[in-house]
Design a protein around this motif. Structure first.
Motif, PDB file in Angstrom:
ATOM      1  N   ARG A  27       3.231   5.514   8.163  1.00 40.39           N
ATOM      2  CA  ARG A  27       2.380   4.615   7.383  1.00 40.39           C
ATOM      3  C   ARG A  27       2.685   4.754   5.893  1.00 40.39           C
ATOM      4  O   ARG A  27       2.848   3.751   5.179  1.00 40.39           O
ATOM      5  CB  ARG A  27       0.900   4.911   7.648  1.00 40.39           C
ATOM      6  CG  ARG A  27      -0.068   3.991   6.919  1.00 40.39           C
ATOM      7  CD  ARG A  27      -1.509   4.425   7.132  1.00 40.39           C
ATOM      8  NE  ARG A  27      -1.805   5.724   6.557  1.00 40.39           N
ATOM      9  CZ  ARG A  27      -2.046   5.947   5.273  1.00 40.39           C
ATOM     10  NH1 ARG A  27      -2.018   4.946   4.412  1.00 40.39           N
ATOM     11  NH2 ARG A  27      -2.328   7.158   4.837  1.00 40.39           N
ATOM     12  N   CYS A  28       2.809   5.982   5.433  1.00 49.53           N
ATOM     13  CA  CYS A  28       3.114   6.216   4.018  1.00 49.53           C
ATOM     14  C   CYS A  28       4.493   5.681   3.650  1.00 49.53           C
ATOM     15  O   CYS A  28       4.693   5.152   2.559  1.00 49.53           O
ATOM     16  CB  CYS A  28       3.015   7.702   3.693  1.00 49.53           C
ATOM     17  SG  CYS A  28       1.328   8.345   3.665  1.00 49.53           S
ATOM     18  N   GLN A  29       5.437   5.820   4.549  1.00 51.16           N
ATOM     19  CA  GLN A  29       6.780   5.310   4.275  1.00 51.16           C
ATOM     20  C   GLN A  29       6.781   3.784   4.178  1.00 51.16           C
ATOM     21  O   GLN A  29       7.497   3.213   3.354  1.00 51.16           O
ATOM     22  CB  GLN A  29       7.759   5.788   5.357  1.00 51.16           C
ATOM     23  CG  GLN A  29       8.080   7.257   5.210  1.00 51.16           C
ATOM     24  CD  GLN A  29       8.900   7.813   6.363  1.00 51.16           C
ATOM     25  OE1 GLN A  29       8.813   7.350   7.493  1.00 51.16           O
ATOM     26  NE2 GLN A  29       9.685   8.837   6.078  1.00 51.16           N
ATOM     27  N   GLU A  30       5.970   3.143   4.989  1.00 48.42           N
ATOM     28  CA  GLU A  30       5.846   1.685   4.892  1.00 48.42           C
ATOM     29  C   GLU A  30       5.263   1.293   3.534  1.00 48.42           C
ATOM     30  O   GLU A  30       5.736   0.351   2.887  1.00 48.42           O
ATOM     31  CB  GLU A  30       4.970   1.150   6.022  1.00 48.42           C
ATOM     32  CG  GLU A  30       5.638   1.186   7.380  1.00 48.42           C
ATOM     33  CD  GLU A  30       4.695   0.782   8.508  1.00 48.42           C
ATOM     34  OE1 GLU A  30       3.578   0.283   8.245  1.00 48.42           O
ATOM     35  OE2 GLU A  30       5.087   0.967   9.670  1.00 48.42           O
ATOM     36  N   ILE A  31       4.252   2.027   3.099  1.00 44.27           N
ATOM     37  CA  ILE A  31       3.648   1.757   1.789  1.00 44.27           C
ATOM     38  C   ILE A  31       4.675   1.997   0.695  1.00 44.27           C
ATOM     39  O   ILE A  31       4.784   1.209  -0.250  1.00 44.27           O
ATOM     40  CB  ILE A  31       2.387   2.634   1.580  1.00 44.27           C
ATOM     41  CG1 ILE A  31       1.278   2.192   2.539  1.00 44.27           C
ATOM     42  CG2 ILE A  31       1.919   2.571   0.128  1.00 44.27           C
ATOM     43  CD1 ILE A  31       0.085   3.125   2.576  1.00 44.27           C
ATOM     44  N   GLU A  32       5.436   3.075   0.831  1.00 46.91           N
ATOM     45  CA  GLU A  32       6.473   3.371  -0.155  1.00 46.91           C
ATOM     46  C   GLU A  32       7.461   2.208  -0.269  1.00 46.91           C
ATOM     47  O   GLU A  32       7.814   1.777  -1.372  1.00 46.91           O
ATOM     48  CB  GLU A  32       7.228   4.637   0.235  1.00 46.91           C
ATOM     49  CG  GLU A  32       8.380   4.963  -0.712  1.00 46.91           C
ATOM     50  CD  GLU A  32       9.270   6.073  -0.199  1.00 46.91           C
ATOM     51  OE1 GLU A  32      10.083   6.551  -1.000  1.00 46.91           O
ATOM     52  OE2 GLU A  32       9.168   6.439   0.986  1.00 46.91           O
ATOM     53  N   ASN A  33       7.894   1.683   0.853  1.00 44.18           N
ATOM     54  CA  ASN A  33       8.841   0.557   0.833  1.00 44.18           C
ATOM     55  C   ASN A  33       8.225  -0.681   0.187  1.00 44.18           C
ATOM     56  O   ASN A  33       8.894  -1.378  -0.581  1.00 44.18           O
ATOM     57  CB  ASN A  33       9.319   0.240   2.254  1.00 44.18           C
ATOM     58  CG  ASN A  33      10.240   1.296   2.797  1.00 44.18           C
ATOM     59  OD1 ASN A  33      10.906   2.002   2.043  1.00 44.18           O
ATOM     60  ND2 ASN A  33      10.275   1.429   4.110  1.00 44.18           N
ATOM     61  N   GLU A  34       6.959  -0.940   0.482  1.00 46.51           N
ATOM     62  CA  GLU A  34       6.284  -2.090  -0.122  1.00 46.51           C
ATOM     63  C   GLU A  34       6.194  -1.926  -1.637  1.00 46.51           C
ATOM     64  O   GLU A  34       6.426  -2.878  -2.394  1.00 46.51           O
ATOM     65  CB  GLU A  34       4.886  -2.263   0.482  1.00 46.51           C
ATOM     66  CG  GLU A  34       4.898  -2.743   1.919  1.00 46.51           C
ATOM     67  CD  GLU A  34       3.512  -2.744   2.534  1.00 46.51           C
ATOM     68  OE1 GLU A  34       2.496  -2.593   1.813  1.00 46.51           O
ATOM     69  OE2 GLU A  34       3.435  -2.900   3.770  1.00 46.51           O
ATOM     70  N   LEU A  35       5.840  -0.726  -2.070  1.00 46.80           N
ATOM     71  CA  LEU A  35       5.725  -0.469  -3.512  1.00 46.80           C
ATOM     72  C   LEU A  35       7.075  -0.557  -4.199  1.00 46.80           C
ATOM     73  O   LEU A  35       7.173  -1.033  -5.336  1.00 46.80           O
ATOM     74  CB  LEU A  35       5.074   0.897  -3.762  1.00 46.80           C
ATOM     75  CG  LEU A  35       3.599   0.999  -3.380  1.00 46.80           C
ATOM     76  CD1 LEU A  35       3.122   2.435  -3.511  1.00 46.80           C
ATOM     77  CD2 LEU A  35       2.751   0.063  -4.220  1.00 46.80           C
ATOM     78  N   ARG A  36       8.104  -0.102  -3.515  1.00 45.45           N
ATOM     79  CA  ARG A  36       9.450  -0.200  -4.085  1.00 45.45           C
ATOM     80  C   ARG A  36       9.794  -1.669  -4.311  1.00 45.45           C
ATOM     81  O   ARG A  36      10.344  -2.039  -5.345  1.00 45.45           O
ATOM     82  CB  ARG A  36      10.478   0.442  -3.156  1.00 45.45           C
ATOM     83  CG  ARG A  36      11.883   0.454  -3.778  1.00 45.45           C
ATOM     84  CD  ARG A  36      12.912   1.146  -2.888  1.00 45.45           C
ATOM     85  NE  ARG A  36      12.617   2.571  -2.783  1.00 45.45           N
ATOM     86  CZ  ARG A  36      12.505   3.233  -1.620  1.00 45.45           C
ATOM     87  NH1 ARG A  36      12.679   2.597  -0.483  1.00 45.45           N
ATOM     88  NH2 ARG A  36      12.241   4.510  -1.599  1.00 45.45           N
ATOM     89  N   GLU A  37       9.448  -2.485  -3.334  1.00 40.82           N
ATOM     90  CA  GLU A  37       9.700  -3.915  -3.466  1.00 40.82           C
ATOM     91  C   GLU A  37       8.911  -4.511  -4.626  1.00 40.82           C
ATOM     92  O   GLU A  37       9.373  -5.434  -5.294  1.00 40.82           O
ATOM     93  CB  GLU A  37       9.361  -4.635  -2.164  1.00 40.82           C
ATOM     94  CG  GLU A  37      10.332  -4.338  -1.041  1.00 40.82           C
ATOM     95  CD  GLU A  37       9.895  -4.935   0.283  1.00 40.82           C
ATOM     96  OE1 GLU A  37       8.928  -5.721   0.311  1.00 40.82           O
ATOM     97  OE2 GLU A  37      10.527  -4.606   1.301  1.00 40.82           O
ATOM     98  N   LEU A  38       7.734  -3.981  -4.853  1.00 43.23           N
ATOM     99  CA  LEU A  38       6.900  -4.463  -5.955  1.00 43.23           C
ATOM    100  C   LEU A  38       7.257  -3.773  -7.275  1.00 43.23           C
ATOM    101  O   LEU A  38       6.707  -4.102  -8.322  1.00 43.23           O
ATOM    102  CB  LEU A  38       5.422  -4.225  -5.639  1.00 43.23           C
ATOM    103  CG  LEU A  38       4.865  -5.000  -4.443  1.00 43.23           C
ATOM    104  CD1 LEU A  38       3.449  -4.542  -4.150  1.00 43.23           C
ATOM    105  CD2 LEU A  38       4.912  -6.497  -4.709  1.00 43.23           C
ATOM    106  N   GLN A  39       8.135  -2.829  -7.205  1.00 39.01           N
ATOM    107  CA  GLN A  39       8.603  -2.077  -8.365  1.00 39.01           C
ATOM    108  C   GLN A  39       7.471  -1.372  -9.105  1.00 39.01           C
ATOM    109  O   GLN A  39       7.409  -1.348 -10.331  1.00 39.01           O
ATOM    110  CB  GLN A  39       9.392  -2.985  -9.317  1.00 39.01           C
ATOM    111  CG  GLN A  39      10.659  -3.523  -8.700  1.00 39.01           C
ATOM    112  CD  GLN A  39      11.448  -4.410  -9.633  1.00 39.01           C
ATOM    113  OE1 GLN A  39      10.952  -4.840 -10.665  1.00 39.01           O
ATOM    114  NE2 GLN A  39      12.686  -4.676  -9.277  1.00 39.01           N
ATOM    115  N   GLU A  40       6.587  -0.796  -8.345  1.00 40.25           N
ATOM    116  CA  GLU A  40       5.493  -0.023  -8.933  1.00 40.25           C
ATOM    117  C   GLU A  40       5.843   1.451  -8.790  1.00 40.25           C
ATOM    118  O   GLU A  40       5.386   2.145  -7.890  1.00 40.25           O
ATOM    119  CB  GLU A  40       4.173  -0.364  -8.245  1.00 40.25           C
ATOM    120  CG  GLU A  40       3.745  -1.795  -8.500  1.00 40.25           C
ATOM    121  CD  GLU A  40       2.351  -2.083  -8.002  1.00 40.25           C
ATOM    122  OE1 GLU A  40       1.505  -1.169  -8.038  1.00 40.25           O
ATOM    123  OE2 GLU A  40       2.111  -3.215  -7.595  1.00 40.25           O
TER     124      GLU A  40
END
Length: 83
Positions: A27-40
């Motif tokens: 779950r955390c890795q999915e969030i990490e990927n989403e945030l990377r895409e959002l560049q946060e």
């Protein structure tokens, strides 16, 4: 046989912890990927730190699980030797 049953019960509890932590890491890795895409980056770093903490905890629980497995096998062998 009482000792064997106790060990099985303890190992089942450990397995539940392992499965929970594995799902949390995913779950955390999915969030990490989403945030990377959002560049946060700041939030991503926080999530990365959480992933590392959970991986460390997972390793510790995995080590416990392996030890419990060894104890379980030994208990079973001891019980079988008595029969």
């Amino acid at each position: 046989m009482k000792d064997f049953s106790r060990l099985v019960s303890e190992q089942m509890e450990t397995m539940e912890k392992l499965l929970f932590l594995q799902s949390e890491i995913e779950r955390c890795q999915e969030i990490e990927n989403e945030l990377r895409e959002l560049q946060e980056e700041a939030k991503r770093e926080s999530v990365c730190a959480e992933i590392e903490r959970k991986k460390k905890e997972l390793k510790e629980i995995h080590d416990i699980f392996e030890k419990q497995t060894e104890e379980l096998i030994q208990s079973y062998q001891d019980t079988a030797a008595l029969v």
